[in-house]
Scaffold this active site. Structure first.
Site: not given
Ligand code: NDP
Ligand SMILES: O=C1O[C@H](COP(=O)(O)O)[C@@H](O)[C@H](O)[C@H]1O
Length: 593
Positions: A115, A118, A279, A340, A483, A568
């Site tokens: 996530d 992308k 952040y 954050h 503001y 809220r």
């Molecule tokens: N998504 C967000 O908005 C934010 C995420 N983060 C942090 O960024 C990191 C990635 O987040 P996010 O992209 O949402 O995570 P995802 O759950 O999308 O995981 C990213 C990729 O890691 C692999 N993966 C997921 N779970 C596991 C597992 N249990 N064991 C091994 N591989 C795994 C998968 O790839 P594959 O299966 O192809 O190997 C997956 O596509 C996390 O640490 C999250 O806390 C921080 C801020 C915001």
């Molecule tokens: O770290 C994270 O931030 C997002 C919110 O980020 P933003 O820049 O869109 O405000 C939050 O949605 C997510 O749960 C958290 O892991």
């Protein structure tokens, strides 16, 4: 001589530092028996080196980043390849000595199928490329377990790229150039063999240039160590720098965070670890120090003498939406508040740093965090959103999400009162609240000032200045703004007071769109600028504040107060604020700005 610098701000010496010999330290992963290079610390560039007018796109006549030359593997592959040769040996083999070799940066997004990659990482890398902010020579690799070809990665990435830059000129051409520099390698996170395969591909694209390597760990924290171990064994740079960006929430509590840091430091020096909290890359968060320390009017007021309370508010108008696998194990306090919002609090409340150098700023943040008391259960309210039907549409509750275990007590909302035990802030409540599935999406800092003593106008004009106090609002997002609420006379022959806002609305003041936080942070990691990244002692101090509370919530199985999706939030948050004679500023009807 600055080497192969990015086309990024030529006016900023700092930006030219990428290949600058003094910074081109070979800060390798912790030296292994077979590692020949010495690991030297990369001095963090002080803020004062920056030209405050740093912009990436040069003036007219900007030379676009070199494109096709970098797409294909470099010439050396045709000359029998690098196998067995380090890039330094290859450079020597073709007659280049170290000072002549241009540098290149290989950026590997680990967890590229996920996530964050992308939604944020690839789009931010493209935005940097579009603005000519990436180094002249770079290659991007996606790495994950999912099977994908280079073409499939490019198709996946292309869906989230936008040319938000003002002129949107030659957008599709730049997008194609960028995508042609993106490649993919599928592998296991704990496989040194798979990372050795990646290393070979990286070398093919690095050619004889000095290879700097950045690994972005966009994966759940529980596999950080696997990746760092495999990458350090098999795909770190042998004569350039190697850096690793790790995402929050850096563990779940003090113990797991400390264990994670110890695990990382088996393979990395501290100055190779870039703990990201995006952040800190937000425009209005970065502006906090400038607002406070470059304007005379604010600093004298920045204390308990004039400030009644400070509110740090994070709300989203959507739920976890399938991220329950991660979120349910962490909850809103670990997801948002412990990082954050606490980072914003530290930047807001810290003493004036000695300089804007990374370590001076981070020193002051650690001091203020260590002046704080651990959160007490009676000063915290937790909530969880429940299903709600509005306008014929039924919105799901948190536990309706199929990735969330039934009966989960994980909070999707929390409000807390925090206190800083130092001379500047003694007794001032810092009220924090964060929630998902609320009535709006907004992040803001609200500073409510004390009332005017004497209240001259109450007797004469019936205006109760106890209720008409000044309030400074810094809206981090959306629609960035700063503001200040003031009292003023209503124009005319009468004498009546009104409430107005002195308002800096960024969209009106600046035509240029605001870069995404990840752009700033990725660029800083490439350049070795650490000011906006979290230091290990800062992280320890943050977890010490929250760990006792988190443990108590989970041991006592405290049930969250349910609140309707789109509302809220739990009523308990209002009572918490009232305990400290505070009203949440984001809920008053007059909030129209
Ligand atoms: N998504 C967000 O908005 C934010 C995420 N983060 C942090 O960024 C990191 C990635 O987040 P996010 O992209 O949402 O995570 P995802 O759950 O999308 O995981 C990213 C990729 O890691 C692999 N993966 C997921 N779970 C596991 C597992 N249990 N064991 C091994 N591989 C795994 C998968 O790839 P594959 O299966 O192809 O190997 C997956 O596509 C996390 O640490 C999250 O806390 C921080 C801020 C915001
Ligand atoms: O770290 C994270 O931030 C997002 C919110 O980020 P933003 O820049 O869109 O405000 C939050 O949605 C997510 O749960 C958290 O892991």
């Amino acid at each position: 001589m600055a080497l192969s610098a990015a086309k990024c701000p030529s006016s900023s010496a700092a930006r030219l530092s990428l290949g600058h010999p003094s910074l081109r330290s070979s800060t390798l992963l912790r030296p292994f028996p077979n590692s020949s290079a010495l690991a030297r610390r990369v001095p963090s560039r002080s803020f004062k080196n920056w030209n405050l007018n740093v912009v990436c796109k040069q003036e007219a006549g900007a030379v676009p980043a070199s494109s096709s030359a970098e797409e294909a593997p470099s010439k050396n592959v045709e000359n029998g390849g690098l196998f067995g040769l380090s890039s330094e040996e290859y450079g020597n083999a073709i007659g280049l000595d170290a000072s002549e070799r241009e540098s290149t940066v290989s950026i590997t997004v680990v967890g590229a199928s996920g996530d964050l990659a992308k939604k944020k990482i690839f789009p931010a890398l493209f935005a940097l490329y579009y603005e000519d902010c990436l180094p002249k020579h770079f290659t991007i690799f996606g790495y994950a377990r999912s099977k994908m070809t280079d073409a499939e990665l490019r198709t996946m990435v292309s869906k989230t790229l936008t040319c938000r830059i003002d002129k949107r000129e030659n957008c599709s051409e730049k997008m194609e150039q960028f995508l042609n520099r993106c490649f993919y390698h599928s592998g296991q996170y704990d496989s040194e063999q798979n990372f050795a395969e990646l290393d070979k591909k990286l070398k093919e694209h690095e050619g004889g240039r000095l290879p700097n390597r950045l690994f972005y760990l966009s994966i759940p924290p529980n596999i950080f160590i696997d990746v760092v171990k495999s990458a350090s064994q098999s795909s770190s740079s042998k004569d350039g720098w190697t850096r690793v960006i790790v995402e929050k929430p850096f563990g779940r509590d003090s113990q797991s965070s400390a264990a994670l840091t110890r695990g990382l430091k088996q393979y990395l020096e501290e100055d190779q670890i870039f703990r990201i909290d995006h952040y800190l890359g937000k425009e209005l968060v970065e502006n906090l120090s400038i607002l406070r320390f470059s304007n005379l009017v604010f600093e004298p007021l920045w204390s308990r003498q004039y400030i009644r309370n400070v509110q740090l508010i994070f709300s989203e108008d959507f739920g976890t939406e399938g991220r329950g696998g991660y979120f349910d194990n962490y909850g809103i306090i670990r997801d948002i508040m412990q990082n954050h919002l606490l980072q914003i609090l530290a930047l807001f409340a810290m003493e004036t740093p000695v300089s804007m150098d990374a370590e001076d700023i981070r020193n002051e943040k650690v001091k203020v965090l260590r002046s704080m008391k651990p959160l007490q259960l009676e000063d915290v309210v937790i909530g969880q959103y429940k299903s709600h039907t509005k306008g014929g549409v039924t919105y799901p509750g948190y536990t309706d999400d199929k990735t969330v275990p039934k009966g989960s007590l994980t909070p999707t909302f929390a409000a807390a009162a925090l206190f800083i035990d130092n001379a500047r802030w003694d007794g001032v409540p810092f009220l924090m609240k964060a929630g998902k599935a609320l009535h709006t999406r907004r992040t803001e800092i609200r500073v409510q000032f004390r009332h005017v003593p004497g209240n001259l106008y109450k007797r004469s004009f019936g205006t109760d200045l106890d209720r008409a106090t000044n309030e400074l609002v810094i809206r981090v997002q959306p629609n960035e703004a700063i503001y200040l609420k003031i009292n003023n006379k209503i124009p005319g022959l009468g004498m009546r007071l009104d409430r107005s806002n002195l308002n800096l609305l960024y969209a009106s003041r600046y035509s240029k769109e605001i870069p995404d936080a990840y752009e700033r942070l990725l660029l800083d990691a490439i350049e070795g600028e650490r000011r906006l990244f979290i230091r290990s002692d800062e992280l320890d101090a943050a977890w010490e504040l929250f760990t006792p509370l988190l443990r108590e919530l989970e041991e006592k199985k405290i049930a969250p107060e349910l609140y309707p999706y789109g509302s809220r939030g739990p009523v308990g948050a209002h009572y918490l604020a009232a305990n400290y004679n505070v009203r949440w500023g984001d809920l008053s009807a007059s909030e129209t700005t």
